[in-house]
Design an enzyme around this catalytic site. Structure first.
Site, PDB file in Angstrom:
ATOM      1  N   GLY A  15       0.820  -1.204   0.000  1.00  0.00           N
ATOM      2  CA  GLY A  15       0.000   0.000   0.000  1.00  0.00           C
ATOM      3  C   GLY A  15       0.855   1.255   0.000  1.00  0.00           C
ATOM      4  CG  ASP A 146      -1.332  -0.956   8.103  1.00  0.00           C
ATOM      5  OD1 ASP A 146      -2.138  -0.020   7.948  1.00  0.00           O
ATOM      6  OD2 ASP A 146      -1.330  -1.986   7.397  1.00  0.00           O
ATOM      7  CD  GLN A 303      -7.152   5.547   6.629  1.00  0.00           C
ATOM      8  OE1 GLN A 303      -6.995   5.447   7.831  1.00  0.00           O
ATOM      9  NE2 GLN A 303      -8.217   5.076   6.013  1.00  0.00           N
TER      10      GLN A 303
END
Length: 410
Positions: A15, A146, A303
């Site tokens: 990501g 994360d 985000q």
């Protein structure tokens, strides 16, 4: 200048983040300054590299302005992938192909910017290189919003995502408090099985903002009945309730809450289920059970790509991680990942070093139990002291015609 023997190849995987390209620039500039002749970029990570899809970075990053522009460009400039490199036992042919491509391009230094799955790739490639006696050096550059990579204090990408989340929560709370009618707003935040990002919602609490009323992390087993009672308790005290939930909250049976609202769930090559829809589902659940106006808000990719509100500290550390990886490789290190070790919160200080990727890959770092409080519905001051330094500072985008300008590949 004496040229370094061999060329560099760098890829981005997993990501994207709003600062991943700052790490790419860090690799590029450090390699250029060291005298590396060619710096290749993988198009779409290791998957693209297997198909010989590479670009000469110097054709796109030509001057200091391009460097500064790329720092401020969100997402993965080179493209990304979620390709699971098979084990040597499963397909040695894949490794032979990769190493033949590296030999063809005279690659001596291989850098991969990514999270846990990317470190798995560095682990496998560096271990295979050792087995066959290859002198190619492999280095991992950490990246993930994360914040779940083991050993390192935090990861580039997390601070900027946390800054966006806290800022957006403040704006949402200001909005919902406008109305006199009862309402419940559920905000869904990324992070999969680690609650670091969702916990960052608590940063919105300040003298000008009460912050979210409840925070639900994946580290705590979710229970519908308990959830309903906790919402009711808050609703007795105030008109508008704001709740932050992780996309990865799970029930006692191990299933994600969002799976209760899906007919089918996609899994990538690493076995990661596609998550999302948790807030919408819980908002409907609250509306049906409490009979109040309810709304679900899903930040989704916002985000991880909001470079207009990037953390300057995050972008600086991302650049440093890329640069330090090059220096380590040039000094003979391989099979390592760049890590940050914090020595102080106030004043904030970290030490940058390397660590064996075999002890990092495939290990998930979660929020410590002692940082989760209020019966699993909030985070402690210790967490806030940990997280707050990571969102400090801003870096204004280059604006053209009122909008941010980005650097991109053809």
């Amino acid at each position: 200048m004496t040229l370094v023997k061999g060329n560099v190849v760098v890829g981005q995987s997993g990501g994207p983040t709003s600062v991943i390209n700052s790490s790419l620039v860090g690799v590029f500039k450090a390699a250029k300054d060291a005298g590396v002749e060619k710096i290749y970029g993988m198009r779409n990570g290791i998957e693209g590299f297997l198909n010989k899809k590479v670009v000469d970075m110097s054709e796109y990053v030509k001057n200091e302005l391009d460097i500064e522009l790329l720092k401020r460009t969100p997402s993965s400039f080179l493209g990304t992938c979620r390709f699971k490199l098979p084990s040597v036992e499963e397909s040695e042919a894949t490794y032979k192909l990769l190493f033949s491509i590296m030999e063809e391009l005279d690659i001596k230094y291989f850098f991969y910017i990514g999270g846990n799955d990317s470190m798995d790739t560095i682990k496998k490639l560096s271990n295979y290189a050792e087995e066959i006696g290859s002198d190619i050096r492999f280095m991992g550059v950490p990246k993930t919003i994360d914040n779940d990579l083991a050993v390192t204090d935090h990861t580039p990408g997390y601070g900027s995502a946390a800054k966006y989340i806290a800022s957006a929560l403040k704006e949402i709370i200001r909005d919902v408090n406008t109305y006199p009618t009862e309402s419940v707003t559920v905000v869904e935040i990324m992070g999969r099985n680690a609650g670091w990002l969702t916990a960052a919602a608590a940063l919105s609490r300040a003298e000008d903002c009460p912050g979210p009323d409840l925070i639900y992390l994946p580290e705590v087993t979710f229970d519908y009945d308990r959830f309903l009672e906790q919402v009711k308790a808050v609703k007795k005290k105030k008109t508008s309730v704001v709740i932050a939930v992780s996309e990865g909250i799970k029930l006692a049976n191990g299933e994600y809450v969002c799976e209760d609202n899906k007919q089918a769930t996609f899994e990538d090559s690493f076995g990661h289920k596609s998550l999302g829809g948790t807030a919408l589902y819980l908002a409907d659940f609250i509306g049906a059970n409490l009979g109040v106006k309810s709304r679900g808000i899903v930040f989704s990719t916002l985000q991880r790509c909001a470079s207009h509100i990037v953390s300057r500290r995050d972008i600086t550390e991302a650049f440093m991680a890329g640069s330090e990886a090059v220096q380590a490789a040039l000094n003979g290190e391989t099979g390592k990942m760049i890590i940050f070790t914090r020595t102080s919160n106030e004043p904030y200080n970290i030490i940058c070093s390397t660590y064996d990727v075999n002890k990092i890959a495939n290990i998930e770092k979660v929020v410590p139990d002692e940082w989760i409080i209020n019966d699993g519905t909030y985070v402690s001051d210790e967490f806030l002291a940990y997280c707050r330094p990571l969102i400090i500072g801003e870096l204004t985008p280059f604006m053209v015609d009122g909008l941010p300008r980005h650097l991109f590949l053809d």
